[in-house]
Design a protein around this motif. Sequence first.
Motif, PDB file in Angstrom:
ATOM      1  N   ALA A 166     -14.491  -1.132  -9.619  1.00  0.00           N
ATOM      2  CA  ALA A 166     -13.721  -2.376  -9.528  1.00  0.00           C
ATOM      3  C   ALA A 166     -12.430  -2.287 -10.333  1.00  0.00           C
ATOM      4  O   ALA A 166     -11.363  -2.736  -9.884  1.00  0.00           O
ATOM      5  CB  ALA A 166     -14.571  -3.548 -10.013  1.00  0.00           C
ATOM      6  N   ALA A 167     -12.517  -1.697 -11.525  1.00  0.00           N
ATOM      7  CA  ALA A 167     -11.323  -1.579 -12.369  1.00  0.00           C
ATOM      8  C   ALA A 167     -10.282  -0.665 -11.728  1.00  0.00           C
ATOM      9  O   ALA A 167      -9.082  -0.975 -11.715  1.00  0.00           O
ATOM     10  CB  ALA A 167     -11.718  -1.055 -13.744  1.00  0.00           C
ATOM     11  N   LEU A 168     -10.727   0.462 -11.183  1.00  0.00           N
ATOM     12  CA  LEU A 168      -9.790   1.398 -10.557  1.00  0.00           C
ATOM     13  C   LEU A 168      -9.186   0.815  -9.285  1.00  0.00           C
ATOM     14  O   LEU A 168      -7.990   0.977  -9.023  1.00  0.00           O
ATOM     15  CB  LEU A 168     -10.499   2.717 -10.244  1.00  0.00           C
ATOM     16  N   LEU A 169     -10.000   0.138  -8.481  1.00  0.00           N
ATOM     17  CA  LEU A 169      -9.483  -0.466  -7.252  1.00  0.00           C
ATOM     18  C   LEU A 169      -8.404  -1.494  -7.572  1.00  0.00           C
ATOM     19  O   LEU A 169      -7.353  -1.538  -6.925  1.00  0.00           O
ATOM     20  CB  LEU A 169     -10.625  -1.109  -6.470  1.00  0.00           C
ATOM     21  N   GLY A 170      -8.643  -2.307  -8.604  1.00  0.00           N
ATOM     22  CA  GLY A 170      -7.645  -3.298  -8.990  1.00  0.00           C
ATOM     23  C   GLY A 170      -6.369  -2.665  -9.500  1.00  0.00           C
ATOM     24  O   GLY A 170      -5.263  -3.064  -9.120  1.00  0.00           O
ATOM     25  N   ARG A 171      -6.509  -1.655 -10.344  1.00  0.00           N
ATOM     26  CA  ARG A 171      -5.331  -1.003 -10.926  1.00  0.00           C
ATOM     27  C   ARG A 171      -4.515  -0.276  -9.856  1.00  0.00           C
ATOM     28  O   ARG A 171      -3.276  -0.397  -9.802  1.00  0.00           O
ATOM     29  CB  ARG A 171      -5.785  -0.016 -12.003  1.00  0.00           C
ATOM     30  N   LEU A 172      -5.183   0.476  -9.003  1.00  0.00           N
ATOM     31  CA  LEU A 172      -4.466   1.225  -7.970  1.00  0.00           C
ATOM     32  C   LEU A 172      -3.817   0.294  -6.956  1.00  0.00           C
ATOM     33  O   LEU A 172      -2.714   0.563  -6.468  1.00  0.00           O
ATOM     34  CB  LEU A 172      -5.427   2.192  -7.270  1.00  0.00           C
ATOM     35  N   SER A 173      -4.476  -0.806  -6.632  1.00  0.00           N
ATOM     36  CA  SER A 173      -3.899  -1.762  -5.678  1.00  0.00           C
ATOM     37  C   SER A 173      -2.655  -2.422  -6.252  1.00  0.00           C
ATOM     38  O   SER A 173      -1.685  -2.672  -5.532  1.00  0.00           O
ATOM     39  CB  SER A 173      -4.935  -2.823  -5.303  1.00  0.00           C
ATOM     40  N   ARG A 174      -2.671  -2.702  -7.550  1.00  0.00           N
ATOM     41  CA  ARG A 174      -1.485  -3.300  -8.169  1.00  0.00           C
ATOM     42  C   ARG A 174      -0.315  -2.326  -8.177  1.00  0.00           C
ATOM     43  O   ARG A 174       0.839  -2.720  -7.990  1.00  0.00           O
ATOM     44  CB  ARG A 174      -1.807  -3.743  -9.600  1.00  0.00           C
ATOM     45  N   GLU A 175      -0.605  -1.056  -8.389  1.00  0.00           N
ATOM     46  CA  GLU A 175       0.469  -0.076  -8.525  1.00  0.00           C
ATOM     47  C   GLU A 175       0.911   0.524  -7.198  1.00  0.00           C
ATOM     48  O   GLU A 175       2.078   0.899  -7.047  1.00  0.00           O
ATOM     49  CB  GLU A 175       0.023   1.047  -9.465  1.00  0.00           C
ATOM     50  N   MET A 176       0.004   0.626  -6.220  1.00  0.00           N
ATOM     51  CA  MET A 176       0.326   1.333  -4.981  1.00  0.00           C
ATOM     52  C   MET A 176       0.235   0.461  -3.738  1.00  0.00           C
ATOM     53  O   MET A 176       0.457   0.929  -2.628  1.00  0.00           O
ATOM     54  CB  MET A 176      -0.599   2.544  -4.819  1.00  0.00           C
ATOM     55  N   GLY A 177      -0.096  -0.816  -3.917  1.00  0.00           N
ATOM     56  CA  GLY A 177      -0.179  -1.697  -2.762  1.00  0.00           C
ATOM     57  C   GLY A 177      -1.585  -1.746  -2.200  1.00  0.00           C
ATOM     58  O   GLY A 177      -2.520  -1.103  -2.685  1.00  0.00           O
ATOM     59  N   LYS A 178      -1.721  -2.491  -1.140  1.00  0.00           N
ATOM     60  CA  LYS A 178      -3.029  -2.698  -0.527  1.00  0.00           C
ATOM     61  C   LYS A 178      -3.572  -1.395   0.061  1.00  0.00           C
ATOM     62  O   LYS A 178      -2.870  -0.686   0.767  1.00  0.00           O
ATOM     63  CB  LYS A 178      -2.895  -3.736   0.585  1.00  0.00           C
ATOM     64  N   PRO A 179      -4.835  -1.062  -0.228  1.00  0.00           N
ATOM     65  CA  PRO A 179      -5.400   0.159   0.360  1.00  0.00           C
ATOM     66  C   PRO A 179      -5.708  -0.035   1.835  1.00  0.00           C
ATOM     67  O   PRO A 179      -5.710  -1.159   2.343  1.00  0.00           O
ATOM     68  CB  PRO A 179      -6.690   0.365  -0.436  1.00  0.00           C
ATOM     69  N   GLN A 180      -5.968   1.057   2.508  1.00  0.00           N
ATOM     70  CA  GLN A 180      -6.382   0.966   3.901  1.00  0.00           C
ATOM     71  C   GLN A 180      -7.696   0.207   3.967  1.00  0.00           C
ATOM     72  O   GLN A 180      -8.631   0.498   3.236  1.00  0.00           O
ATOM     73  CB  GLN A 180      -6.569   2.359   4.498  1.00  0.00           C
ATOM     74  N   SER A 181      -7.753  -0.769   4.856  1.00  0.00           N
ATOM     75  CA  SER A 181      -8.954  -1.586   4.944  1.00  0.00           C
ATOM     76  C   SER A 181     -10.071  -0.861   5.679  1.00  0.00           C
ATOM     77  O   SER A 181     -11.236  -0.998   5.352  1.00  0.00           O
ATOM     78  CB  SER A 181      -8.641  -2.896   5.667  1.00  0.00           C
ATOM     79  N   SER A 182      -9.710  -0.085   6.698  1.00  0.00           N
ATOM     80  CA  SER A 182     -10.723   0.686   7.409  1.00  0.00           C
ATOM     81  C   SER A 182     -10.913   2.025   6.706  1.00  0.00           C
ATOM     82  O   SER A 182     -10.088   2.452   5.912  1.00  0.00           O
ATOM     83  CB  SER A 182     -10.303   0.904   8.857  1.00  0.00           C
ATOM     84  N   ASP A 183     -12.006   2.668   7.003  1.00  0.00           N
ATOM     85  CA  ASP A 183     -12.341   3.927   6.354  1.00  0.00           C
ATOM     86  C   ASP A 183     -11.237   4.949   6.599  1.00  0.00           C
ATOM     87  O   ASP A 183     -11.010   5.360   7.735  1.00  0.00           O
ATOM     88  CB  ASP A 183     -13.665   4.433   6.929  1.00  0.00           C
ATOM     89  N   ASN A 220       7.165   3.391   8.124  1.00  0.00           N
ATOM     90  CA  ASN A 220       7.571   2.023   8.440  1.00  0.00           C
ATOM     91  C   ASN A 220       6.362   1.106   8.574  1.00  0.00           C
ATOM     92  O   ASN A 220       6.352  -0.019   8.071  1.00  0.00           O
ATOM     93  CB  ASN A 220       8.386   1.997   9.735  1.00  0.00           C
ATOM     94  N   THR A 221       5.338   1.581   9.266  1.00  0.00           N
ATOM     95  CA  THR A 221       4.140   0.761   9.451  1.00  0.00           C
ATOM     96  C   THR A 221       3.482   0.464   8.114  1.00  0.00           C
ATOM     97  O   THR A 221       3.091  -0.675   7.825  1.00  0.00           O
ATOM     98  CB  THR A 221       3.140   1.474  10.379  1.00  0.00           C
ATOM     99  N   TRP A 222       3.368   1.489   7.279  1.00  0.00           N
ATOM    100  CA  TRP A 222       2.719   1.328   5.981  1.00  0.00           C
ATOM    101  C   TRP A 222       3.476   0.336   5.104  1.00  0.00           C
ATOM    102  O   TRP A 222       2.889  -0.593   4.532  1.00  0.00           O
ATOM    103  CB  TRP A 222       2.628   2.687   5.295  1.00  0.00           C
ATOM    104  N   ASP A 223       4.777   0.525   4.975  1.00  0.00           N
ATOM    105  CA  ASP A 223       5.569  -0.349   4.108  1.00  0.00           C
ATOM    106  C   ASP A 223       5.622  -1.774   4.649  1.00  0.00           C
ATOM    107  O   ASP A 223       5.559  -2.746   3.889  1.00  0.00           O
ATOM    108  CB  ASP A 223       6.985   0.203   3.955  1.00  0.00           C
ATOM    109  N   ALA A 224       5.751  -1.910   5.965  1.00  0.00           N
ATOM    110  CA  ALA A 224       5.792  -3.247   6.553  1.00  0.00           C
ATOM    111  C   ALA A 224       4.476  -3.978   6.325  1.00  0.00           C
ATOM    112  O   ALA A 224       4.457  -5.169   5.976  1.00  0.00           O
ATOM    113  CB  ALA A 224       6.100  -3.155   8.050  1.00  0.00           C
ATOM    114  N   ALA A 225       3.365  -3.280   6.510  1.00  0.00           N
ATOM    115  CA  ALA A 225       2.056  -3.909   6.312  1.00  0.00           C
ATOM    116  C   ALA A 225       1.880  -4.377   4.874  1.00  0.00           C
ATOM    117  O   ALA A 225       1.337  -5.461   4.620  1.00  0.00           O
ATOM    118  CB  ALA A 225       0.944  -2.938   6.695  1.00  0.00           C
ATOM    119  N   ASN A 226       2.348  -3.585   3.918  1.00  0.00           N
ATOM    120  CA  ASN A 226       2.225  -3.983   2.517  1.00  0.00           C
ATOM    121  C   ASN A 226       3.115  -5.174   2.178  1.00  0.00           C
ATOM    122  O   ASN A 226       2.726  -6.053   1.407  1.00  0.00           O
ATOM    123  CB  ASN A 226       2.550  -2.797   1.607  1.00  0.00           C
ATOM    124  N   LEU A 227       4.311  -5.240   2.761  1.00  0.00           N
ATOM    125  CA  LEU A 227       5.187  -6.385   2.526  1.00  0.00           C
ATOM    126  C   LEU A 227       4.630  -7.657   3.163  1.00  0.00           C
ATOM    127  O   LEU A 227       4.781  -8.762   2.629  1.00  0.00           O
ATOM    128  CB  LEU A 227       6.584  -6.099   3.082  1.00  0.00           C
TER     129      LEU A 227
END
Length: 370
Positions: free
Chosen positions: A48-65, A129-136
């Motif tokens: 949980a701690a790593l997921l929160g930290r990485l999401s804050r620094e690198m944006g939303k992770p891929q939701s699907s596997d 483009n898809t990755w950055d747009a999805a995160n924005l």
Amino acid sequence: MVATDRELGAVREARFYAFRPAKPLACRLEEVHYVAPGDDARKDEVYAALLGRLSREMGKPQSSDPERPHGRGSGWAQVRGWNRGTSFLWLYRTTEAVEVFARHFLLEYGGGESFELPPSFLSFGHASNTWDAANLLWPYFPEASDLMLDRQAIPDQDAVLRAAITLFQSARRFSTMEMRGAVAIGLQVLLAKLWIEGETAPLLRPEYAALRRFDVKCESDGHGGGWECGTGLLDRFLGEYPHSRWSHRRYLESLGQECEGVGYTEVIEKGIPWLRRHRGSELEPFVTAAIAQAYETWWSLSLAPADEEFVTAAEHAAGAGRARELAIDWYHRLQQQYPESIEATLSGPRANQLQIGIDTAQRRYDCVIP
């Protein structure tokens, strides 16, 4: 070379690779692996701690596997993945530990032993483009963002349609170039995920009636019974902001991949002026390599044997000798101007073969479908 250290029970392993056999070896850090063992409660806390930290620094992770790195990934659970530029990172659990695995693009797709350009080389524009747009878009449209990043076919087509309509309805609320570009990219991606079959044009059907209010056009896919939809919103944005990062990457995407893009003549005629107009773009190494490959394609086609199906060497003979020289020149330019780039690293053997007149059989910018 491998370096290992330990801190508070966690193990960090760093791997350095040298991609050229020449001396001195130029080792670079290409792979890092963290392992944090513990009982289930400890693993829950660390994950949980790593997921929160990485999401804050690198944006939303891929939701699907996410796709696993080459040669890894067995026994992984709760996998989340990110990519930033030319680096990939995975967070996951195993039966014994929570682990983080990071790998550089060159190692993941270059393979260290293969000097072919990575298979996703020219899909960088679309993927970025898809990755950055999805995160924005994620803070405003989480469902649309998830669907944009889903690499698989999406069974819930109502969700795709609903997300596209929501984006259309909300497009005017954004005034900045960044967000307008993200919305335009998002709409293009979502509309491409619609599966539409049948003889009746989609916009004439009740289920797609809501799309008539927006700038949507649907055309036959050319294979019989299928339809492809898109929006003019993206083209208008690209015309209004030709120097935006969205536009630069879209241009790279337009170069296409094998059997999906343009011919070598068009790459040369459009690529060289593009480089003059966009000096300093992050995509200069990609486009420079594409131009070199286009000239290389030209020369290779001129050497096709008489019994080769679908290729007539004589059709490519005019100027082919000069094309070989220009391919060498462009590869050398790539190596001199962008020596640390992936493309420069992988271009060395090709340039050497061209220099001594050996056909590389590289024909990325020619594809004949019978």
